[in-house]
Design a protein around this motif. Sequence first.
Motif, short mmCIF file in Angstrom:
data_model
loop_
_atom_site.label_atom_id
_atom_site.label_comp_id
_atom_site.label_asym_id
_atom_site.label_seq_id
_atom_site.Cartn_x
_atom_site.Cartn_y
_atom_site.Cartn_z
N ASN A 1 49.11 64.69 14.72
CA ASN A 1 49.93 64.32 13.58
C ASN A 1 49.65 65.35 12.49
O ASN A 1 49.00 66.35 12.75
N LYS A 2 50.13 65.15 11.30
CA LYS A 2 50.02 66.18 10.26
C LYS A 2 48.58 66.55 9.90
O LYS A 2 48.32 67.66 9.46
N LYS A 3 47.63 65.63 10.10
CA LYS A 3 46.24 65.89 9.71
C LYS A 3 45.24 65.82 10.85
O LYS A 3 44.11 66.27 10.68
N GLY B 1 39.87 66.67 12.51
CA GLY B 1 40.61 66.64 11.27
C GLY B 1 40.91 68.06 10.83
O GLY B 1 40.04 68.94 10.91
N HIS B 2 42.14 68.31 10.41
CA HIS B 2 42.52 69.63 9.88
C HIS B 2 42.01 69.70 8.45
O HIS B 2 42.32 68.85 7.63
N ILE B 3 41.21 70.71 8.14
CA ILE B 3 40.47 70.76 6.88
C ILE B 3 40.90 71.95 6.01
O ILE B 3 40.97 73.08 6.49
N ASP B 4 41.16 71.65 4.73
CA ASP B 4 41.32 72.69 3.71
C ASP B 4 39.90 72.99 3.23
O ASP B 4 39.26 72.15 2.60
N MET B 5 39.41 74.18 3.51
CA MET B 5 38.01 74.50 3.22
C MET B 5 37.73 74.62 1.72
O MET B 5 36.57 74.52 1.32
N THR C 1 38.63 72.39 -0.45
CA THR C 1 38.31 71.03 -0.90
C THR C 1 37.40 70.31 0.08
O THR C 1 36.83 69.27 -0.25
N ARG C 2 37.31 70.86 1.32
CA ARG C 2 36.54 70.26 2.41
C ARG C 2 37.03 68.85 2.72
O ARG C 2 36.27 67.96 3.04
N LYS C 3 38.35 68.68 2.63
CA LYS C 3 39.00 67.40 2.93
C LYS C 3 40.15 67.67 3.90
O LYS C 3 40.64 68.79 4.02
#
Length: 176
Positions: free
Chosen positions: A107-109, A133-137, A139-141
């Motif tokens: 899914n998207k994430k 989980g796909h992570i934006d580094m 924000t680490r979320k």
Amino acid sequence: LHRVDRRQRQMCIRDRFMTMQRTFPYLSNPISITQDMCDQNGHMNVLYYSQIFGESIEDFYAKKLGFSQEYFDSGFSSFTLEDNIKYVNECLMGDIIVSRYRLHRVNKKLIHLTAVMLNERNQLCAIYETVLGHIDMSTRKTAEMTGSFFDNLQRIMQEHTQAEIDIPLRLEIKSL
């Protein structure tokens, strides 16, 4: 009591191999179980199941799924959120095993990958699942996957899920 002759047994093994090949299309390199991988019970230590599943997927993860160095340099990565291994048959010293993988859901994430470990007799030894989980580094979320990266994952999932899985899975992510 019904006895199965050798020819019938070989046909069953071949059919099971063909089913696994369709259901789990990505194949790892074979690994031989060595003495140092075995515990006091004479079978492969659980530590090595995790190691083999994790290391065997690297090529698929980077080259096919797109988690390359270039993608990491763009500020994104993945974190393992949950793993599950179900042990089905022992892996003994001298056995040659392979892992087969599929992108089961996306899914998207989140990404749900599944795998099986098979021995040279094509017996199911273990079932592996992981949710990434796909992570934006920055924000680490978790962050949504977009563009061609996400389109590639959806295409692979469509290819990999043409064949139904006939083994029970324990992990699940929501569909789109």
